[in-house]
Design a protein around this motif. Structure first.
Motif, mmCIF file in Angstrom:
data_model
loop_
_atom_site.group_PDB
_atom_site.id
_atom_site.type_symbol
_atom_site.label_atom_id
_atom_site.label_comp_id
_atom_site.label_asym_id
_atom_site.label_seq_id
_atom_site.Cartn_x
_atom_site.Cartn_y
_atom_site.Cartn_z
ATOM 1 N N GLY A 1 0.801 -1.219 0.000
ATOM 2 C CA GLY A 1 0.000 0.000 0.000
ATOM 3 C C GLY A 1 0.833 1.269 0.000
ATOM 4 O O GLY A 1 0.473 2.254 -0.653
ATOM 5 N N ASP A 2 1.952 1.254 0.706
ATOM 6 C CA ASP A 2 2.805 2.452 0.729
ATOM 7 C C ASP A 2 3.361 2.754 -0.660
ATOM 8 O O ASP A 2 3.398 3.913 -1.087
ATOM 9 C CB ASP A 2 3.954 2.263 1.721
ATOM 10 N N ALA A 3 3.799 1.702 -1.361
ATOM 11 C CA ALA A 3 4.348 1.895 -2.703
ATOM 12 C C ALA A 3 3.270 2.368 -3.666
ATOM 13 O O ALA A 3 3.517 3.218 -4.534
ATOM 14 C CB ALA A 3 4.963 0.588 -3.202
ATOM 15 N N ILE A 4 2.050 1.818 -3.524
ATOM 16 C CA ILE A 4 0.939 2.246 -4.386
ATOM 17 C C ILE A 4 0.613 3.713 -4.135
ATOM 18 O O ILE A 4 0.469 4.509 -5.069
ATOM 19 C CB ILE A 4 -0.294 1.366 -4.141
ATOM 20 N N ALA A 5 0.487 4.075 -2.861
ATOM 21 C CA ALA A 5 0.147 5.462 -2.517
ATOM 22 C C ALA A 5 1.216 6.429 -2.993
ATOM 23 O O ALA A 5 0.913 7.515 -3.517
ATOM 24 C CB ALA A 5 -0.054 5.590 -1.011
ATOM 25 N N GLU A 6 2.466 6.051 -2.828
ATOM 26 C CA GLU A 6 3.563 6.932 -3.249
ATOM 27 C C GLU A 6 3.504 7.182 -4.753
ATOM 28 O O GLU A 6 3.664 8.323 -5.201
ATOM 29 C CB GLU A 6 4.906 6.311 -2.864
ATOM 30 N N ARG A 7 3.276 6.113 -5.525
ATOM 31 C CA ARG A 7 3.230 6.299 -6.969
ATOM 32 C C ARG A 7 1.975 7.045 -7.408
ATOM 33 O O ARG A 7 2.040 7.956 -8.241
ATOM 34 C CB ARG A 7 3.341 4.939 -7.661
ATOM 35 N N LEU A 8 0.813 6.677 -6.861
ATOM 36 C CA LEU A 8 -0.407 7.401 -7.210
ATOM 37 C C LEU A 8 -0.275 8.882 -6.871
ATOM 38 O O LEU A 8 -0.778 9.749 -7.595
ATOM 39 C CB LEU A 8 -1.609 6.808 -6.475
ATOM 40 N N GLY A 9 0.399 9.173 -5.761
ATOM 41 C CA GLY A 9 0.567 10.561 -5.345
ATOM 42 C C GLY A 9 1.375 11.397 -6.318
ATOM 43 O O GLY A 9 1.309 12.629 -6.286
ATOM 44 N N GLU A 10 2.138 10.742 -7.212
ATOM 45 C CA GLU A 10 2.922 11.482 -8.203
ATOM 46 C C GLU A 10 2.078 11.905 -9.394
ATOM 47 O O GLU A 10 2.503 12.770 -10.170
ATOM 48 C CB GLU A 10 4.109 10.631 -8.662
ATOM 49 N N PHE A 11 0.899 11.278 -9.570
ATOM 50 C CA PHE A 11 0.002 11.664 -10.650
ATOM 51 C C PHE A 11 -0.874 12.833 -10.207
ATOM 52 O O PHE A 11 -1.048 13.106 -9.023
ATOM 53 C CB PHE A 11 -0.887 10.488 -11.061
ATOM 54 N N GLY A 12 -1.480 13.500 -11.199
ATOM 55 C CA GLY A 12 -2.339 14.626 -10.869
ATOM 56 C C GLY A 12 -3.655 14.215 -10.259
ATOM 57 O O GLY A 12 -4.231 14.921 -9.433
ATOM 58 N N GLY A 13 -4.157 13.059 -10.633
ATOM 59 C CA GLY A 13 -5.439 12.547 -10.157
ATOM 60 C C GLY A 13 -5.879 11.454 -11.097
ATOM 61 O O GLY A 13 -5.128 11.046 -11.989
ATOM 62 N N GLY A 14 -7.122 10.962 -10.923
ATOM 63 C CA GLY A 14 -7.573 9.930 -11.839
ATOM 64 C C GLY A 14 -8.705 9.091 -11.309
ATOM 65 O O GLY A 14 -9.414 9.473 -10.379
ATOM 66 N N VAL A 15 -8.842 7.898 -11.912
ATOM 67 C CA VAL A 15 -9.933 6.978 -11.605
ATOM 68 C C VAL A 15 -9.364 5.589 -11.359
ATOM 69 O O VAL A 15 -8.508 5.114 -12.114
ATOM 70 C CB VAL A 15 -10.951 6.912 -12.770
ATOM 71 N N LEU A 16 -9.820 4.930 -10.297
ATOM 72 C CA LEU A 16 -9.525 3.520 -10.051
ATOM 73 C C LEU A 16 -10.849 2.782 -10.127
ATOM 74 O O LEU A 16 -11.819 3.186 -9.468
ATOM 75 C CB LEU A 16 -8.877 3.305 -8.682
ATOM 76 N N MET A 17 -10.923 1.696 -10.912
ATOM 77 C CA MET A 17 -12.235 1.101 -11.162
ATOM 78 C C MET A 17 -12.145 -0.403 -11.360
ATOM 79 O O MET A 17 -11.124 -0.947 -11.786
ATOM 80 C CB MET A 17 -12.865 1.744 -12.401
ATOM 81 N N SER A 18 -13.244 -1.061 -11.017
ATOM 82 C CA SER A 18 -13.365 -2.506 -11.185
ATOM 83 C C SER A 18 -14.812 -2.889 -10.918
ATOM 84 O O SER A 18 -15.577 -2.122 -10.320
ATOM 85 C CB SER A 18 -12.440 -3.249 -10.215
ATOM 86 N N ALA A 19 -15.178 -4.085 -11.343
ATOM 87 C CA ALA A 19 -16.500 -4.617 -11.013
ATOM 88 C C ALA A 19 -16.526 -5.199 -9.610
ATOM 89 O O ALA A 19 -17.601 -5.472 -9.063
ATOM 90 C CB ALA A 19 -16.912 -5.679 -12.025
#
Length: 800
Positions: free
Chosen positions: A513-531
């Motif tokens: 989770g820390d690695a995911i959050a760190e990388r997502l935090g480098e983007f401006g924003g977005g969408v995470l999606m799944s069924a």
């Protein structure tokens, strides 16, 4: 400059690819746009048919085209090839519907070198899927050496000579003409073999790319097409346009990707540290709107990408590489010449000394690292032998009995310094020895690449990186062990475990989770999606989204249920004995649990069409297939752990001809991301809850780490068993039954067969279903299942 056309009157309605959005799509697009403008993320759980792909692309492109927005591109990531094709299709739909005065939305699909290299695609010049990376790097290195500072020629000369080869063949008067290399349906200007300048092999495609890049210019100027005019460029189009012109498709892909509006790729294009560092780093910044599709797989996929490891054979190769670098200096110092080499060894020694001086690495550090790697490999050997002697004393008598295994290097439930690190400390190798291996490995690779003319990926850099990470990583979130993977090596000694095993020092990141959050935090924003994201609170915790929220980045959620006509589907939660290891007993045992599950599958298999059956693992899938073969009067196919070619062949057999039953593992590839549209599937049955083996040391360490981070030992309220094991297992089951209803006109049955889905108990998983599914999957007793199946299909027939 980005290829985006900023439009003053942009609106997502103008971008949206269809006449009218579903209500869920309109709500989701509005939420995604608003959240992204506040540098946040929208999390969407939407059932099949919600139109999540179009929702996310529309919101992202709207932001990119808006002149008041800071976004410059959309990067869409997925772990499933089928979904990559869906993104391509939706982007083309968007382009087909844009206002006439707008430029098309430019896009690019990212793939690996094997998919775009002309030599690899056509299986020529000694390049194939296994060798393409090493061959490519070797050819590029030699091409650069020929034309670089102090080189023998220019890129223009290399290109001219490669093309003149064709002219020479034509001048011979041959009636057949030259044998051009063709790929993607397009002839290239070159022969199927690589080119040579003097005695040096080089790549003419790469030479052409280098020749077309202006000095101090942007590599985009070497691209032989205008990205603003073509819309989306998929793999075949990229190869056709690039190789047909004579330039390197992979280099063109790298030049184009910072300039297009939409980039489609895999999770590793954003989350793999090596890939981001060497290729896709330009995409990871605050001007990118990121889309993570199939986001229920984000956590396990990133866990693999940010874990590390090194095998026994790689340690051996690194030791040999260190020796090849050290020996020239030692030979020169001893006044000797290299045996079997006409050269004095002085040139090699000078090269080594020069590179070591530039890198500020001493010869003594090379020797100490070689000794460390050698001792490490000896300790690995000792531990594997000791483990086998303890668990299977007569293992040497029959190596074929050995199965995959794990040797934990600490107690999985008790985070502490691992045994191998303690051994190293006792042997005189402190933290600096582990860390030093990284810089030593890098300089060894540079020396060998300069001195040896071969296309081999050096082992020393990877070994050095892993050893440095081994000592850097903590002992709670990371778990260290020795993995034993079953293989067979005839060259090893007959009584050596190396004949039967690949052994690997593994460093597992249990909590990514820390690695995911760190990388997502480098983007401006977005969408995470799944069924399948429910429970949403668990998803937000384990992917680091809660941490981002606490840091001030907005995180909004939306949940949209299945919007297709309810009468087109029947959903059963069948109350039969739990399909646990304890209840079902060993395979082949006849008992109430096994009989109940076979009976339930047979009831659903009365459906007039193909039936998919998902079992917790491949062994139980094999058992179920045997039982169904005896009971049913239709063909029963068994999916086994196999390669892509075998899987594709099995799918074709399943989809063709008369109705069949296909039995597979819920941890395989046929229950997620496969297109079962139309009449390809009439029913899907899941037997049991596919929780992974809880006895595995790695699984126990994973559960412990989640307990400490999210459960009763940490700040959360759920146990590590729930968050790390149960929730992902239920998502697997939901993905499988979700294969049935993919469109408004489709009909079918979804069945979850196990008491844990049907009613409350201490280990019930019903609470992990979203509220809409809990309502639909009404509990049904096994004696009423046959009636429910017949009644549903009778109703379908009447409506027709």
């Amino acid at each position: 400059m980005n290829a985006a056309q900023r439009v003053s009157d942009v609106s997502w309605q103008a971008v949206f690819g269809h006449d009218e959005p579903y209500p869920e799509q309109a709500d989701g697009i509005d939420a995604a746009v608003e959240t992204a403008e506040d540098d946040g993320f929208l999390v969407v759980e939407g059932a099949c048919g919600t139109g999540k792909t179009m929702l996310a692309l529309t919101a992202g492109i709207d932001r990119v085209r808006d002149p008041d927005s800071d976004y410059e591109r959309v990067v869409a990531l997925t772990s499933v090839k089928q979904q990559l094709r869906q993104f391509e299709a939706d982007l083309r739909t968007i382009n087909d519907g844009l206002p006439e005065e707008w430029n098309p939305v430019s896009g690019l699909t990212l793939v690996g070198k094997a998919d775009v290299c002309p030599y690899s695609r056509e299986g020529v010049a000694g390049v194939d899927d296994e060798t393409v990376y090493d061959r490519c790097e070797g050819l590029r290195e030699r091409t650069r050496n020929l034309v670089g500072e102090g080189g023998r020629t220019s890129t223009g000369t290399l290109v001219s000579e490669a093309r003149q080869t064709q002219t020479g063949l034509l001048d011979t008067g041959s009636t057949q003409g030259p044998d051009y290399l063709s790929t993607a349906g397009e002839p290239t200007p070159y022969l199927p073999e690589t080119s040579e300048y003097g005695d040096t092999e080089y790549c003419p495609f790469y030479a052409t790319f280098l020749d077309d890049v202006p000095e101090e210019g942007d590599p985009i100027e070497a691209v032989p097409f205008d990205v603003t005019e073509l819309g989306h460029v998929d793999t075949e189009e990229l190869v056709r346009l690039s190789a047909g012109y004579g330039t390197c498709p992979h280099s063109v892909m790298g030049a184009v990707l910072p300039h297009v509006e939409v980039v489609l790729g895999n999770y590793y294009h954003a989350f793999d540290p090596t890939t981001v560092g060497s290729f896709t780093g330009a995409l990871v910044d605050e001007t990118t709107f990121v889309i993570c599709d199939e986001a229920h797989m984000l956590e396990p996929r990133v866990r693999d990408l940010v874990s590390d490891g090194v095998g026994d054979a790689t340690l051996r190769d690194a030791e040999n590489e260190l020796t090849r670098v050290i020996q020239p200096v030692e030979f020169e110092d001893a006044g000797k010449e290299r045996a079997g080499d006409e050269r004095s060894g002085n040139a090699d020694a000078d090269l080594v000394r020069g590179e070591l001086a530039d890198a500020d690495v001493s010869l003594r550090e090379l020797r100490e690292t070689r000794e460390f790697v050698s001792d490490l490999r000896s300790e690995l050997d000792r531990r594997v032998r000791a483990h086998l002697d303890r668990t299977l004393p007569d293992w040497r008598a029959d190596l074929s009995r050995l199965d995959d295994d794990e040797i934990p290097l600490r107690e999985p439930e008790s985070p502490a310094v691992d045994d191998l690190t303690e051994w190293a400390e006792d042997a005189g190798y402190d933290e600096s020895a582990w860390l030093r291996a990284e810089s030593v490995g890098a300089v060894v690779a540079r020396i060998l690449n300069e001195a040896e003319d071969d296309d081999v990926r050096r082992a020393a850099p990877g070994v050095g990186r892993t050893l440095a990470n081994w000592v850097r990583a903590d002992h709670v979130a990371y778990f260290r062990e020795i993995e034993l993977e079953r293989t067979w090596d005839e060259t090893a000694q007959p009584d050596s475990w190396r004949r039967a095993y690949n052994a690997r020092l593994a460093l597992h990141n249990c909590v990514p989770g820390d690695a995911i959050a760190e990388r997502l935090g480098e983007f401006g924003g977005g969408v995470l999606m799944s069924a399948t994201l429910a429970p949403m609170d668990v998803f937000r915790e384990v992917t680091g989204l809660d941490a981002l929220s606490e840091a001030g980045r907005p995180v909004e959620t939306r949940t949209y249920g299945l919007s297709f006509p309810a009468e087109n589907r029947a959903s059963f939660a069948v109350d039969v004995p739990k399909f646990t290891h304890e209840n079902r007993g060993p395979r082949g045992e006849e008992n109430r649990t096994r009989r109940a599950h076979v009976d339930a599958v047979c009831d659903v298999a009365r459906s007039p069409g193909n039936v998919l059956v998902g079992m917790p693992n491949y062994a139980e899938a094999s058992w179920m297939a045997e039982e169904l073969t005896e009971r049913l009067d239709r063909p029963v196919l068994l999916d086994e752990s196999s390669g892509d070619e075998a899987t594709e062949s099995l799918k074709a057999e399943f989809f063709g001809g008369d109705p069949k039953v296909l039995v597979t593992s819920l941890r395989g590839t046929l229950t997620e991301g496969v297109d079962y549209r139309g009449d390809r599937l009439a029913a899907a049955v899941v037997c049991g809850v596919p929780i992974i083996d809880t006895s595995s040391p790695r699984t126990r360490a994973l559960k412990t780490a989640y307990d400490r981070r999210f459960g009763s030992d940490g700040q959360g309220g759920r146990s590590g068993f729930e968050t790390a094991l149960t929730v992902p297992a239920v998502r697997k089951a939901r993905q499988a039954v979700g294969r049935v209803i993919r469109g408004r006109e489709e009909v079918g049955i979804r069945a979850l067969v196990d008491a844990r889905y049907a009613r409350a108990s201490w280990d019930s998983v019903r609470e992990y279903l979203p509220e809409t599914e809990r309502t639909e999957f009404a509990p049904v007793s096994p004696d009423m299942l046959e009636y429910g199946v017949d009644r549903f299909w009778s109703g379908v027939e009447e409506r027709r």
